[in-house]
Design an enzyme around this catalytic site. Structure first.
Site, PDB file in Angstrom:
ATOM      1  N   GLY A  14       0.927  -1.323  -0.052  1.00  0.00           N
ATOM      2  CA  GLY A  14      -0.054   0.095  -0.052  1.00  0.00           C
ATOM      3  C   GLY A  14       1.074   1.188   0.064  1.00  0.00           C
ATOM      4  CG  ASN A  15      -0.523   4.517  -1.346  1.00  0.00           C
ATOM      5  OD1 ASN A  15      -1.276   5.271  -0.831  1.00  0.00           O
ATOM      6  ND2 ASN A  15      -0.951   4.138  -2.520  1.00  0.00           N
ATOM      7  NE  ARG A  16       5.082   6.479   4.466  1.00  0.00           N
ATOM      8  CZ  ARG A  16       5.530   5.901   5.719  1.00  0.00           C
ATOM      9  NH1 ARG A  16       4.715   5.972   6.579  1.00  0.00           N
ATOM     10  NH2 ARG A  16       6.538   5.194   5.742  1.00  0.00           N
ATOM     11  CB  ALA A  66      -1.923   7.170  -3.744  1.00  0.00           C
TER      12      ALA A  66
END
Length: 411
Positions: free
Chosen positions: A207-209, A274
């Site tokens: 995943g990402n932030r 994102a």
């Protein structure tokens, strides 16, 4: 939020009990004002029990409090459902012959009406003129639904479902609260938001932030300008604003499918999500475990599709097929810079590759952008002009992006 809920004298009044419940369960303080005719369909005891407030439809109750003045001044939203042909006519004429119409004349906040009546009454020239008069004064008059009416008849004039009225009313409040001059009124805007998650096994994912805050702010800004908003929403830490149609996705592939499906009915596409550039080549059926021999697992990644580029190519195909309305496509770029170039150079190259109408550059990093309430961006034009800066709260950035979108649409 303090809400005045006026109830007109139509059979659809029974559905408004569910609408009232939606408002109270969301934490809003609701005062119900039924007309005399409405109490023949649903009694005051029902409205008092569901709202938790006393109910009156007479200007002669609590005269010392001057209720029509007090309620009109204090309400953050005054809404009428069902707004019958009679209520619409009296409101358009500026009559004040009961507590509801008197309160409408004293309104300082947004006024929202959800009409319901027989088809012939809704289509009558007098009703249409009354609706246009109210709209010209800033009242939001929702179009009725089409379907089964009283008896065996069917057609336009049915009260929309309570959840749809609830969402549309809160969107009207958002437009009034956050400003906007209706630059996107009548436009359909699709916004991708949040961060995608690419599963490794039943437990883990890549995943990402991304918190989704900027995407939600974009949705709020588009709603405030009168747009109909579809939010293609991946993982987010904040709730979607009321008034959006929300399409939930998890992976980049799911997001791609949702965006391309929405594209033919869209006037503006803003790709703020994102989206993961890569995903595991193989999804394990069971949890990846440590082995006794201490060997490290090897995870092979493959490229995800370039959703923004695919949307641009799909637009080209739509133009070739004779689509009359232009479609504005905006992208977001999260860049850190590296040994080869700075973030702005990377973003300019990305804009050229993607082929979208403009690109919003976020310079990201530890403590920057992701999860924050503020943002600083540059809006890049494909013609190569000077970047346009925007900053402050994420809503302020969203307003700047939406304003730039409006300049690219026909008047």
């Amino acid at each position: 939020m303090r809400v005045v809920l006026g109830v007109g004298g139509g059979i659809a009044a029974y559905k408004v009990a569910s609408l009232l419940r939606l408002f109270t369960e969301a934490g809003h303080d609701v005062t119900v004002i039924p007309t005399d005719a409405a109490t023949r369909f649903v009694g005051t005891a029902t409205w008092e029990a569901l709202s938790g407030n006393p109910v009156s439809n007479s200007v002669w109750d609590d005269v010392d409090r001057v209720n029509h003045v007090r309620l009109g001044h204090e309400a953050d939203l005054i809404m009428v459902a069902p707004a019958t042909a009679d209520v619409l006519a009296r409101a358009a004429a500026g009559l004040a012959d009961d507590l509801l119409t008197g309160t409408l004349l004293m309104a300082r906040g947004p006024v929202f009406m959800a009409p319901a009546m027989h088809t012939e009454m809704w289509q009558h020239a007098a009703t249409r003129a009354n609706v246009e008069t109210l709209r010209s004064r800033g009242v939001t008059v929702m179009d009725p639904a089409s379907g089964r009416l009283t008896g065996a008849d069917s057609g336009p004039g049915r009260l929309p479902e309570p959840a749809d009225i609830f969402d549309a009313a809160l969107a009207a409040v958002a437009r009034a609260t956050h400003g906007g001059d209706g630059a996107l009124r009548g436009k359909r805007v699709t916004i991708s938001a949040g961060g995608t998650r690419e599963p490794l096994d039943p437990v883990r994912f890549l995943g990402n932030r991304s918190s989704g805050k900027q995407g939600m702010a974009l949705a709020e800004a588009a709603l405030a300008e009168g747009a109909e908003v579809t939010l293609v929403l991946a993982h987010a830490e904040v709730p979607a604003p009321r008034g959006c149609e929300v399409v939930r996705v998890e992976t980049a592939l799911e997001l791609r499918d949702a965006v391309l499906e929405a594209l033919p009915g869209t006037d503006v596409l803003i790709m703020a999500a994102a989206v993961a550039d890569f995903r595991p080549a193989e999804l394990m059926d069971t949890k990846i475990k440590k082995t006794d021999d201490g060997a490290d697992p090897v995870i092979t990644l493959v490229r995800n599709p370039d959703v923004l580029r695919e949307a641009v190519l799909a637009r080209q195909g739509m133009v070739e097929e004779g689509r009359s309305e232009p479609l504005v496509i905006a992208g977001f770029a999260a860049e850190t810079g590296d040994a080869t170039a700075d973030p702005l150079t990377h973003a300019r190259a990305k804009l050229e590759r993607k082929g979208c109408d403009f690109l919003v550059l976020n310079v990201v990093g530890t403590g920057l952008v992701f999860g924050q309430d503020t943002n600083e961006v540059l809006i890049l034009d494909p013609a190569g002009g000077e970047p346009v800066p925007a900053g402050g709260s994420k809503r302020a950035v969203a307003d700047a992006v939406v304003a730039h979108v409006a300049t690219l649409l026909p008047a």
